[in-house]
Design an enzyme around this catalytic site. Structure first.
Site: not given
Ligand code: FAD
Length: 294
Positions: A16, A48, A50, A209
């Site tokens: 990454e 994007y 993050a 960090q």
């Molecule tokens: P979701 O999958 O939507 O989950 C968020 C919360 O909502 C969780 O608690 C989940 O249990 C709950 N939830 C999800 N779907 C439902 C549903 N249908 N009903 C009820 N509850 C639900 N962030 C950035 O801004 N830019 C990046 O580039 C970035 N890269 C990342 C790369 C990786 C590998 C990881 C692990 C994280 C990254 N993040 C990034 C962080 C991420 O955006 C955050 O962790 C964010 O808070 C959650 O994103 P998610 O897509 O997992 O959310």
């Protein structure tokens, strides 16, 4: 080669990178990518905005640059602030750039507030993308559960929704204790989540960090890791080497246990990536060799 094919062939090793902060231009990232290319990566993903930062203007440009070096790329796409029309424009842009892999995310909530978009969860974005194009979707997952989830049952249920919506691969948040990953894998199996799961590993090269990351991501810091940081925090080189050794130890264990892949959070530091790659490259399972033997 598609990511699905890559996962079918071998234990994957990917990286990454993040766009430079404050419009610094993409030259430094170009150098990082050139160095990572020497490590023959299976793919490189580009963040994007993050951790609440808004450094996203160059994400697609960098993902496209990676492709121009002959490396498969993934662009991250958080939807928290996006309207549907904006996502459609982004999908069009990605199509033009020939980028097919999207890590579909909800996004981190910026501390200074944010504009509400049309998507509540990553699964809503995945469904929308699936309706509007033929992209390969990757999603995020959390061995220690996402900090918004009340418990691990709720967490795994949400993950199942995300995978059923169309995520073909998963990448984990960083973790410092592999036992969390193994317990998480078992939960996924029980929940019938059968897509490849890459373990996200962050080599820790300075104390500040990792303190920032673990507190932001709500990740547990094991005692032996804490001891290591406390011992070497005032010796930059020793801290870096200890961090690399710790990451290698985690990775060797994960590879031995048959992990689908390792996604290294490089923090745009190709030197650290190179040291880790050298240590583990001969350990990765080539599934085509395995099939030949069988
Ligand atoms: P979701 O999958 O939507 O989950 C968020 C919360 O909502 C969780 O608690 C989940 O249990 C709950 N939830 C999800 N779907 C439902 C549903 N249908 N009903 C009820 N509850 C639900 N962030 C950035 O801004 N830019 C990046 O580039 C970035 N890269 C990342 C790369 C990786 C590998 C990881 C692990 C994280 C990254 N993040 C990034 C962080 C991420 O955006 C955050 O962790 C964010 O808070 C959650 O994103 P998610 O897509 O997992 O959310």
């Amino acid at each position: 080669m598609s990511l699905r094919e890559i996962f079918n062939r071998k234990q994957v090793f990917s990286y990454e990178v993040f766009p430079p902060r404050k419009n610094a231009g993409i030259d430094s990232v170009c150098e990082t990518i050139k160095e990572l290319k020497k490590l023959n990566p299976d793919f490189i993903s580009v963040t994007y905005g993050a951790i609440g930062a808004r450094n996203n203007t160059d994400t697609f440009k960098i993902a496209s640059l990676i492709k121009s070096y002959g490396i498969e790329s993934i662009t991250h796409l958080p939807c928290l602030e996006l309207k549907k029309e904006e996502v459609l424009l982004k999908l069009e842009e990605l199509r033009k750039l020939g980028i097919n892999n999207i890590l579909a995310l909800r996004g981190d909530k910026p501390e200074d507030g944010y504009r509400k978009g049309d998507f509540k969860y990553a699964s809503d974005l995945i469904t929308f993308i699936k309706e509007h194009g033929d992209f390969n979707i990757i999603a995020a997952c959390y061995p220690e559960k996402h900090s918004d989830s009340k418990n691990i049952v709720e967490d795994v249920k949400s993950l199942k929704i995300k995978v059923d919506a169309g995520a073909n691969q998963l990448i984990t948040q960083l973790f410092l204790d592999n036992d969390y990953f193994y317990a998480f894998k078992e939960r996924c199996e029980l929940a019938d989540i059968n897509v490849p799961i890459e373990a996200g590993i962050m080599p820790v090269v300075n104390k500040r960090q990792i303190e920032k990351m673990t507190s932001f991501c709500k990740v547990e810091t094991p005692k032996k890791f804490l001891k290591m940081m406390n011992r070497y925090e005032h010796n930059k080189i020793a801290m870096r080497d200890a961090g690399i050794a710790y990451a290698i130890d985690q990775i060797v264990d994960l590879i031995t246990q048959g992990v689908d892949g390792i996604h290294l959070y490089t923090m745009n530091n190709p030197y650290v990536a190179k040291r880790i790659h050298e240590a583990i490259n001969n350990l990765l399972l080539d599934k085509t060799e395995f099939l030949k033997e069988a």
